[in-house]
Design an enzyme around this catalytic site. Sequence first.
Site, PDB file in Angstrom:
ATOM      1  N   PRO A   1       0.844  -1.207   0.000  1.00  0.00           N
ATOM      2  CA  PRO A   1       0.000   0.000   0.000  1.00  0.00           C
ATOM      3  C   PRO A   1       0.877   1.255   0.000  1.00  0.00           C
ATOM      4  CG  PRO A   1      -0.066  -1.074   2.157  1.00  0.00           C
ATOM      5  CD  PRO A   1       0.823  -1.914   1.299  1.00  0.00           C
TER       6      PRO A   1
ATOM      7  N   ASP B   1       5.653   2.535   2.399  1.00  0.00           N
ATOM      8  CA  ASP B   1       4.736   1.428   2.652  1.00  0.00           C
ATOM      9  C   ASP B   1       3.902   1.807   3.881  1.00  0.00           C
ATOM     10  OD1 ASP B   1       3.550  -0.945   3.503  1.00  0.00           O
ATOM     11  OD2 ASP B   1       5.253  -2.197   2.894  1.00  0.00           O
ATOM     12  N   HIS B   2       2.622   2.015   3.648  1.00  0.00           N
ATOM     13  CA  HIS B   2       1.775   2.542   4.731  1.00  0.00           C
ATOM     14  C   HIS B   2       1.538   1.511   5.840  1.00  0.00           C
ATOM     15  CE1 HIS B   2      -0.510   5.508   6.610  1.00  0.00           C
ATOM     16  NE2 HIS B   2      -1.353   5.860   5.656  1.00  0.00           N
ATOM     17  N   ARG B   3       1.883   0.257   5.593  1.00  0.00           N
ATOM     18  CA  ARG B   3       1.759  -0.742   6.671  1.00  0.00           C
ATOM     19  C   ARG B   3       2.818  -0.485   7.737  1.00  0.00           C
ATOM     20  NH1 ARG B   3       2.487  -5.995   3.100  1.00  0.00           N
ATOM     21  NH2 ARG B   3       4.109  -4.602   2.327  1.00  0.00           N
TER      22      ARG B   3
END
Length: 463
Positions: free
Chosen positions: A256, A435-437
């Site tokens: 993401p 990476d939004h995680r």
Amino acid sequence: MGELKTVRIPDIGDFSDVPVIEVFVQNGNQINAEDSLIALESDKATIDIPAPFTGMIREIKVKPGDKVSEGSPIAVIEIADTGGNADAESVSRKPDSEADSTEQNKRIKETASGNAPRVISHTAQNESDKGAIETEEKLIYPVSPPISPVVVDASIKAHAGPSVRRFARELGVNLDLITGSGPKHRVLKEDVQAFVKAGFSRMRTNGKNASVDMGLDLLPWPRVDFARYGPLEIKSLSRIKQIAGANLHRNWVMIPHVTQFDEADITDLEALRKESNAAEKQAAVKLTLLSFLMKALIASLKKFPEFNASLDKNANGETNLIIKRYYHIGFAVDTINGLVVPVIRDVDQKGVVAIARELSELSVLAREGKLKPEQMQGAGFTISSLGGIGGTAFTPIINAPEVAILGVSKADYKPVYRDGQFVPRLILPLSLSYDHRVIDGAAAARFTSHLAEVLTDMRLALL
Ligand code: CAO
């Protein structure tokens, strides 16, 4: 007691002194012909050595870490059926007689080119680099514009012995989705079993539509008869682009991404660069903006370590964040064959001049197609600079398993309001995809703000 035979390393092509990475059998194990005995791993390939006949393991002659070549003893096997077994017939009946390595060689060659491959290439060199042994897979991960660079990195592709690959294939499991718990993240049979188990339990939790939910369930790709609309030229995609495309697609779909844009005032830095270049003339090293950028980046990575990290799943499906305490930085180089990403190691321990020298040497090697696989591996973070070409911003795709990538566009003079008036300042556009995680928007904004501060005042890089 049956006849004892020593099994030796058969002809493995050009390889010698190859490390044993796994021993699959133990004393007393009953084995069948074709069962894997050991796995070897050179820098180019994983090679599985199968048993030439059925029997019982009586002695193991190697352990992981030993180096072997053709003819090195692997194990002593008590053969099962000395009466009817063709292998047993073909050898002397003396105790500890030699196994017929010709038969074993034949099997290796057959399996290497058949359904059950025994040799898996890890190389990432140019297309003409074919090893002596037929290979199943080649890992070549340079990239095609317009999106992101992808490094060549053996760790990107799962590595596992042929028996585990076969097992995974039978279950329809994609090994690349599993992080192995064996040495060097080698995927073991237990890892595949745990992965399948975790998948089933997810399905139970999610209900009967889970299999659809896990996939993308997209419409088929539109097929158009383009010739109906005008003349065409058909150009096949290079192999590099085809492989890189698969990597880009995976990274784009599985990570993401969010891109944070920012600007850095590099007026003073540019003045320093020009001065330093004038002073460094005799040294014949051109100090590029990218070399200063790398140095500044290290200061930001040290302050925000989660940007120099990777997500890693263990055999139980638990996710950890691996924070790297080394600072190896990849940088995208545009070449006629496509994009490649050489890596400068230990940037934190190098000065701007050394970084500039290495940038230039690696760029030349990249453009000449002479980079070695290890020169494109191990990056913790990547920079993609289009500053020498143009543009104001772009959204680079992260190089899995990294968690962020910095895009740099062309610096330009802009009017900046200061002390009641507009003054011209050289402004460098930054595009950080993350990476939004792993990284929150606030952390990304803090990161680019910090980087911009360091670029504005490089003295901060010394702190
Ligand atoms: N803003 C303004 N000018 C810039 C600049 C920037 N951000 N970055 C570089 N420049 C200038 C340089 O100063 C240099 O000018 P001078 O010769 O007057 O000093 C000129 O552009 C050319 O720079 P360079 O290309 O020699 O050096 P570099 O360090 O900027 O770049 C490299 C090296 C290897 C990154 C570059 O050659 C390259 O291949 N870039 C393309 C990377 C790419 O395609 N990324 C996209 C990946 S996504 O698909």
